[in-house]
Design a protein around this motif. Structure first.
Motif, mmCIF file in Angstrom:
data_model
loop_
_atom_site.group_PDB
_atom_site.id
_atom_site.type_symbol
_atom_site.label_atom_id
_atom_site.label_comp_id
_atom_site.label_asym_id
_atom_site.label_seq_id
_atom_site.Cartn_x
_atom_site.Cartn_y
_atom_site.Cartn_z
ATOM 1 N N UNK A 65 0.850 -1.340 -0.130
ATOM 2 C CA UNK A 65 -0.010 0.053 -0.056
ATOM 3 C C UNK A 65 0.964 1.370 0.134
ATOM 4 N N UNK A 66 1.626 1.135 0.779
ATOM 5 C CA UNK A 66 2.968 2.450 0.965
ATOM 6 C C UNK A 66 3.501 2.500 -0.413
ATOM 7 N N UNK A 67 3.938 1.527 -1.198
ATOM 8 C CA UNK A 67 4.654 1.696 -2.464
ATOM 9 C C UNK A 67 3.906 2.197 -3.597
ATOM 10 N N UNK A 68 2.585 1.682 -3.174
ATOM 11 C CA UNK A 68 1.608 2.031 -4.337
ATOM 12 C C UNK A 68 1.249 3.544 -4.312
ATOM 13 N N UNK A 69 1.095 3.709 -3.039
ATOM 14 C CA UNK A 69 0.761 5.252 -2.568
ATOM 15 C C UNK A 69 1.974 6.193 -2.997
ATOM 16 N N UNK A 70 3.123 5.707 -2.925
ATOM 17 C CA UNK A 70 4.239 6.590 -3.355
ATOM 18 C C UNK A 70 4.464 6.785 -4.696
ATOM 19 N N UNK A 71 3.631 5.807 -5.597
ATOM 20 C CA UNK A 71 3.893 6.032 -6.888
ATOM 21 C C UNK A 71 4.808 5.119 -7.719
ATOM 22 N N UNK A 72 5.167 3.930 -6.935
ATOM 23 C CA UNK A 72 6.159 3.125 -7.589
ATOM 24 C C UNK A 72 5.551 2.689 -9.003
ATOM 25 N N UNK A 73 6.289 2.239 -10.009
ATOM 26 C CA UNK A 73 5.754 1.479 -11.252
ATOM 27 C C UNK A 73 5.550 0.034 -11.186
ATOM 28 N N UNK A 74 6.318 -0.599 -10.257
ATOM 29 C CA UNK A 74 6.001 -2.132 -10.126
ATOM 30 C C UNK A 74 6.265 -2.664 -8.770
ATOM 31 N N UNK A 75 5.391 -3.481 -8.501
ATOM 32 C CA UNK A 75 5.695 -4.318 -7.022
ATOM 33 C C UNK A 75 6.361 -5.582 -7.283
ATOM 34 N N UNK A 76 7.287 -6.021 -6.687
ATOM 35 C CA UNK A 76 7.982 -7.067 -6.979
ATOM 36 C C UNK A 76 7.271 -8.174 -5.873
ATOM 37 N N UNK A 77 7.150 -9.669 -6.064
ATOM 38 C CA UNK A 77 6.728 -10.704 -5.449
ATOM 39 C C UNK A 77 5.163 -10.508 -5.021
ATOM 40 N N UNK A 78 4.811 -9.412 -4.174
ATOM 41 C CA UNK A 78 3.453 -9.481 -3.714
ATOM 42 C C UNK A 78 2.799 -10.575 -3.039
ATOM 43 N N UNK A 79 3.660 -11.240 -2.166
ATOM 44 C CA UNK A 79 3.348 -12.501 -1.611
ATOM 45 C C UNK A 79 1.902 -12.494 -0.726
#
Ligand SMILES: [Zn+2]
Length: 410
Positions: free
Chosen positions: A224-238
């Motif tokens: 949630x933090x990473x998406x909120x910060x505006x990253x382009x990809x989430x790695x793994x997402x376990x």
């Protein structure tokens, strides 16, 4: 011009093969259709072969050896040894059908030198998009991978660390939003690492420099933090659940699943046996959770880009395309969808959709082929018999394969 004649050519957007010839001018595809041969033109007979765009792996670690179960075994290598290993790994990767790879955590920037050698024609390997060192808080994981981590605590240090990667030649910034699974016992994959403010600082520097950001994230709050910060990809997402996956779908954040990291290791009891017990327990314990998350992500419309995490124990360089089969066998995709996730989607994530990800006029002539139809049996993509990158042939075993021979007039 060079013509690839008589093959079945895959159209990524239509999700179908058609019989066509491909005209190649230098590094790029000039036209697709029926060969209009001039006297000086060369041809390669592709009769009976099934041609696909070169595959793109968005999560590799070219500098890491894969034959030891204990990640700590690799930490004391000299940079010279790492460089030689990396050149070998890059060649294996290319010959396995990966014509473009994104490395999301190198080793003392040795991979930058290997890329230079590939681009100068002194070594063989995929087109490389490199993160340099990954950005991380101070954590136990650094002791496993001392050449891979750039420690930064607080937004200002994160900005400085991001700038260091860009100065070293990085194409993207990799950040650790949560702990890792393959880490010492003191580190927990469910723990938050970079805060929202720190992640925003990394994204700010990346954006200012026209780079993108990949965020390692297992835990929901970290995603949630990473998406909120505006990253382009989430790695793994376990540990992703439907709430965070819906956020990703809405924001258009890519998931890079790395199924291979679990499956390739669990299929190898010899390597499992040499693994510290806490890692063995984590890998066996999280596998199903991870598969369920990837399956759900696909169902909820999260854009998925192929990534393998090749470089982890048992997850060998050159076997990357197993991931495409796993997207069908484990994540519930059709072969057409899995191929899309290994070609067009990664090209978009890398902002290279005009150059990569399809067999189209104007794009790079990055083409792979197998001897049988991969839409009938997706495992065919793990038996790549022909590899071209930038109009140059690196592998052609089609003539020696029974299925290809059968189709030729005798
Ligand atoms: Zn990784």
């Amino acid at each position: 011009m060079l013509w690839l004649t008589g093959g079945q050519v895959y159209d990524v957007e239509r999700g179908a093969f058609r019989r066509a010839d491909i005209g190649i001018d230098g590094e790029r595809i000039r036209e697709i259709g029926r060969a209009k041969m001039a006297r000086a033109d060369k041809t390669i007979d592709m009769a009976g072969a099934w041609l696909l765009p070169g595959f793109i792996d968005c999560h590799v670690h070219l500098t890491l050896p894969t034959d030891a179960g204990d990640p700590a075994a690799a930490r004391d290598r000299s940079d010279a040894a790492v460089a030689l290993f990396t050149a070998w790994a890059a060649e294996r990767t290319l010959l396995g059908g990966i014509t473009t790879a994104r490395d999301v955590g190198g080793w003392n920037y040795v991979e930058m030198a290997v890329r230079e050698a590939i681009e100068a024609g002194r070594a063989k390997g995929p087109r490389l998009f490199l993160a340099g060192k990954l950005l991380s808080i101070t954590t136990g994981g650094v002791s496993y991978y001392p050449g891979m981590y750039d420690e930064a605590n607080g937004p200002d240090e994160v900005r400085a660390a991001a700038r260091r990667q860009i100065a070293a030649g990085a194409d993207l910034i990799k950040v650790m939003a949560t702990g890792a699974v393959l880490s010492p016992e003191s580190e927990d994959a469910r723990a938050i690492q970079f805060t929202l403010e720190e992640l925003k600082a990394a994204v700010e520097i990346a954006r200012d420099n026209f780079k993108h950001v990949a965020a390692h994230a297992h835990a929901r709050a970290g995603i949630r933090n990473a998406v909120g910060a505006g990253v382009d990809s989430i790695e793994h997402g376990t540990f992703a659940d439907s709430a965070v996956l819906k956020l990703m779908a809405k924001a258009g954040t890519f998931l890079v699943p790395t199924n291979c990291a679990f499956v390739q290791l669990l299929a190898n009891p010899g390597i499992m046996a040499t693994m510290p017990p806490h890692l063995r327990a984590r890998m066996a314990g999280h596998h199903k959770t991870h598969t369920d998350a990837v399956r759900l992500a696909h169902r909820l419309g999260v854009p998925i880009a192929m990534g393998t995490d090749v470089g982890t124990p048992g997850n060998h360089h050159g076997e990357n395309t197993v991931e495409i089969a796993l997207m069908v066998e484990e994540a519930g995709m059709t072969p057409v969808q899995a191929i899309h996730c290994a070609t067009a989607n990664p090209a978009k994530l890398l902002r290279q959709e005009n150059n990569l990800g399809g067999i189209d006029a104007g794009k790079y002539a990055d083409i792979v082929a197998c001897a049988k139809n991969p839409l009938r049996d997706i495992r065919e993509v793990t038996r790549i018999a022909f590899v071209m990158k930038g109009g140059r042939v690196y592998k052609n075993e089609l003539a020696t394969l029974p299925a290809a021979r059968k189709r030729k007039p005798s």
